[in-house]
Design an enzyme around this catalytic site. Structure first.
Site, PDB file in Angstrom:
ATOM      1  N   ALA A   1      41.339  35.799  32.383  1.00  0.00           N
ATOM      2  CA  ALA A   1      40.108  36.333  31.401  1.00  0.00           C
ATOM      3  C   ALA A   1      38.870  35.409  30.829  1.00  0.00           C
ATOM      4  CB  ALA A   1      40.722  36.791  30.320  1.00  0.00           C
TER       5      ALA A   1
ATOM      6  N   ARG B   1      28.217  42.614  33.480  1.00  0.00           N
ATOM      7  CA  ARG B   1      27.793  44.653  33.347  1.00  0.00           C
ATOM      8  C   ARG B   1      28.312  45.228  32.296  1.00  0.00           C
ATOM      9  NH1 ARG B   1      30.515  46.729  38.557  1.00  0.00           N
ATOM     10  NH2 ARG B   1      29.121  48.738  37.660  1.00  0.00           N
TER      11      ARG B   1
HETATM   12  C1  UD1 Z   1      39.081  40.481  43.016  1.00  0.00           C
HETATM   13  C2  UD1 Z   1      39.546  39.487  44.398  1.00  0.00           C
HETATM   14  C3  UD1 Z   1      39.275  41.141  45.007  1.00  0.00           C
HETATM   15  C4  UD1 Z   1      40.098  42.475  44.349  1.00  0.00           C
HETATM   16  C5  UD1 Z   1      39.490  42.570  43.320  1.00  0.00           C
HETATM   17  C6  UD1 Z   1      40.275  43.667  42.546  1.00  0.00           C
HETATM   18  C7  UD1 Z   1      39.335  38.205  44.424  1.00  0.00           C
HETATM   19  C8  UD1 Z   1      39.214  36.288  45.530  1.00  0.00           C
HETATM   20  N1  UD1 Z   1      38.800  38.839  45.151  1.00  0.00           N
HETATM   21  O1  UD1 Z   1      37.637  40.387  43.102  1.00  0.00           O
HETATM   22  O2  UD1 Z   1      40.380  40.282  46.625  1.00  0.00           O
HETATM   23  O3  UD1 Z   1      39.979  43.374  45.672  1.00  0.00           O
HETATM   24  O4  UD1 Z   1      39.791  41.829  42.337  1.00  0.00           O
HETATM   25  O5  UD1 Z   1      39.497  44.279  41.533  1.00  0.00           O
HETATM   26  O6  UD1 Z   1      40.360  37.014  43.907  1.00  0.00           O
HETATM   27  N2  UD1 Z   1      38.345  35.888  36.503  1.00  0.00           N
HETATM   28  C9  UD1 Z   1      38.186  34.643  35.849  1.00  0.00           C
HETATM   29  N3  UD1 Z   1      37.582  33.003  35.931  1.00  0.00           N
HETATM   30  C10 UD1 Z   1      37.070  32.735  37.381  1.00  0.00           C
HETATM   31  C11 UD1 Z   1      36.794  33.769  38.184  1.00  0.00           C
HETATM   32  C12 UD1 Z   1      37.626  35.450  38.109  1.00  0.00           C
HETATM   33  O7  UD1 Z   1      39.532  34.684  34.995  1.00  0.00           O
HETATM   34  O8  UD1 Z   1      36.553  32.100  37.338  1.00  0.00           O
HETATM   35  C13 UD1 Z   1      38.518  36.876  35.823  1.00  0.00           C
HETATM   36  C14 UD1 Z   1      37.285  37.796  35.943  1.00  0.00           C
HETATM   37  O9  UD1 Z   1      37.655  37.624  34.315  1.00  0.00           O
HETATM   38  C15 UD1 Z   1      38.397  39.071  36.057  1.00  0.00           C
HETATM   39  C16 UD1 Z   1      39.253  38.726  37.291  1.00  0.00           C
HETATM   40  O10 UD1 Z   1      39.435  37.156  36.931  1.00  0.00           O
HETATM   41  O11 UD1 Z   1      39.353  39.050  34.786  1.00  0.00           O
HETATM   42  C17 UD1 Z   1      38.809  39.080  39.000  1.00  0.00           C
HETATM   43  O12 UD1 Z   1      37.143  38.530  38.358  1.00  0.00           O
HETATM   44  P1  UD1 Z   1      36.016  39.364  39.915  1.00  0.00           P
HETATM   45  O13 UD1 Z   1      35.254  38.256  39.776  1.00  0.00           O
HETATM   46  O14 UD1 Z   1      36.187  40.981  39.337  1.00  0.00           O
HETATM   47  O15 UD1 Z   1      36.855  39.107  41.171  1.00  0.00           O
HETATM   48  P2  UD1 Z   1      36.591  40.626  41.927  1.00  0.00           P
HETATM   49  O16 UD1 Z   1      35.230  39.807  43.218  1.00  0.00           O
HETATM   50  O17 UD1 Z   1      36.551  41.695  41.847  1.00  0.00           O
END
Ligand code: UD1
Ligand code: CA
Length: 450
Positions: free
Chosen positions: A9, A15
């Site tokens: 989280a 967005r």
């Molecule tokens: C991710 C998945 C993708 C999947 C999708 C589903 C990866 C690399 N990709 O992509 O395969 O289809 O979710 O929704 O895992 N977050 C952190 N710290 C970070 C990055 C992310 O806490 O450094 C959290 C974000 O707050 C979010 C979640 O992880 O709640 C997903 O991150 P996001 O960057 O939205 O991943 P997607 O690109 O959507």
């Protein structure tokens, strides 16, 4: 096998265009984060770790408000999902059970789905959760080889052929803790986004000859929220499911699309909910109760056969016993209304007790607040409070007592007594007619301009 829950989280949620961290935006009155944490609650996780970054203090407060045993760890830079999960490793360094990891912005994963994943993780080393996407868009694609998950390719890195795959990654993972953190530590960031992708662990595990698989779920469960409009869509989905569940449970709704549930609303069988009723958090409605149109309820309990509204407001701590009637434009807060009592019109009852079968007249107000402190009003059983009585708390009205209409009651009233506290009526014969005559003459003079 014990389980631990990790919720990612830390993301900003650009967005959403908001000062509030994305995971704290609510659906049905509870933050997205709480929905995600609740999905895993039936697994009775031994540890709950929330990885937070943007708005960490607010996220910490919300996580702890929901589960005081949760640990919130910091990811100060958002370098990717693998990097985020790695931040949970110190908190789980002595834990040998299965970790279930989910995203804080994905509120609808079902507990049953997580149980299926846990069961699969007893047989296989790494288990991802996939779904058949109607529109796969930018999701990561699961490259399957029979039952084996060969690897996951992120949209940005995928070839045209890979993009044609519709079996997508939800983001949820289950794996034994020591192995999971070992795999995560091997992930690099040599990809189109320059991020540490958690999805890489599928291929890394495969190269080590470990077993990797994917369990599948319904697409609706994996819905992730990235914008206000997706938040509104998710709210609509939640409400649709809550209405369907209420029908299943024997609740009558005349216009279900206008009834709004909170995440924890409980409604008993044969209750009737009229149009345009809104439930805030913490409401229990028992069987046979009738909630009439345009009422707003929050943090309250309505017992069997009680009726509420139309246009009533029940605020936190309102406790209605059996057969109570609460009518139009009545507000009740932090007050117990005992069996069969009636509060039918235009009344405020706050910080009070109303005894059995007591009748509260129209326009009654418990004056509970002196500008600094709140005070209690006690009204006994079978009492009759005349219309427009001001009950200046702290004050107590005995069983069977009455107050005269328009009274301002500032001291306690004995049982069975009648209390009157208003100016005595004065009558002046003929005075109305005289006064009218004088006023009409005055108006005529003014119109003549003299
Ligand atoms: C991710 C998945 C993708 C999947 C999708 C589903 C990866 C690399 N990709 O992509 O395969 O289809 O979710 O929704 O895992 N977050 C952190 N710290 C970070 C990055 C992310 O806490 O450094 C959290 C974000 O707050 C979010 C979640 O992880 O709640 C997903 O991150 P996001 O960057 O939205 O991943 P997607 O690109 O959507
Ligand atoms: Ca996302």
């Amino acid at each position: 096998m014990p389980t631990a829950l990790v919720v990612l989280a830390a993301g900003k949620g650009t967005r959403m265009n908001s000062d509030l961290p994305k995971v704290l935006h609510p659906i049905a009155g509870a933050p997205l984060l709480v929905h995600a944490m609740s999905a895993a609650a039936p697994l009775e996780p031994e540890h709950v770790v929330v990885v937070a970054g943007h708005g960490i203090e607010q996220v910490r407060a919300a996580a702890l408000a929901h589960d005081e045993t949760a640990r919130v760890v910091a990811q100060s830079e958002q370098l990717g999902t693998a990097h985020a999960l790695a931040q949970a490793a110190p908190a789980l360094k002595d834990f040998d059970g299965t970790v279930v990891m989910l995203f804080g912005d994905t509120p609808f994963v079902r507990p049953e789905t997580l149980e299926t994943m846990i069961a699969a993780a007893e047989q296989k080393d790494v288990v991802f959760l996939g779904f058949e996407a109607a529109d796969p868009g930018r999701y990561g694609r699961l490259i399957m080889d029979g039952d084996r998950l060969a690897r996951i390719v992120e949209y940005k890195d995928a070839t045209e052929a890979e993009r044609a795959i519709t079996f997508c990654n939800s983001g949820v993972v289950a794996c034994r803790a020591p192995l999971l953190f070992d795999l995560v530590s091997q992930v690099g960031n040599d990809n189109a986004a320059g991020e540490y992708y958690l999805t890489e662990i599928a291929a890394i595990a495969g190269e080590r000859g470990l077993s990797v698989t994917a369990v599948s779920c319904d697409e609706a469960e994996t819905l992730g929220i990235n914008s206000r409009s997706e938040l509104a869509d998710a709210e609509a989905q939640f409400q649709a499911a809550a209405r369907a569940a209420a029908f299943e449970n024997g609740v009558t709704m005349i216009a279900p699309d206008t009834v709004y549930f909170a995440y924890d609303t409980v409604i008993g069988r044969d209750a009737i909910i009229e149009p345009n009723v809104v439930f805030g958090a913490g409401v229990t409605i028992e069987s046979g109760a009738h909630i009439r149109a345009f009422s707003h309820l929050e943090g309250c309990h309505v017992a069997q056969r009680a009726t509420v509204g139309p246009y009533a407001r029940l605020r936190p701590g309102a406790e209605l016993s059996e057969d109570v009637h609460i009518g139009n434009f009545v507000e009740v807060k932090n007050a117990r209304i005992d069996s069969g009592a009636k509060v039918n019109h235009l009344t405020y009852i706050g910080d009070a007790y109303v005894g059995e079968k007591t009748n509260i007249g129209a326009g009654t107000i418990t004056c509970n607040y002196d500008g600094v402190m709140k005070h209690h009003t006690h009204i006994g059983a079978n009492a009759f409070i005349g219309s427009n009585t001001m009950l200046v708390a702290p004050v107590s009205i005995g069983d069977g007592a009455m107050t005269g209409s328009g009274s301002v009651i500032t001291s306690d009233v004995e049982p069975d007594a009648l209390a009157l506290s208003r100016a005595p009526q004065v009558e002046k014969p003929g005075s109305a007619a005289k006064l009218l005559k004088i006023l009409k003459a005055k108006k005529a003079r003014l119109q003549r301009g003299s």
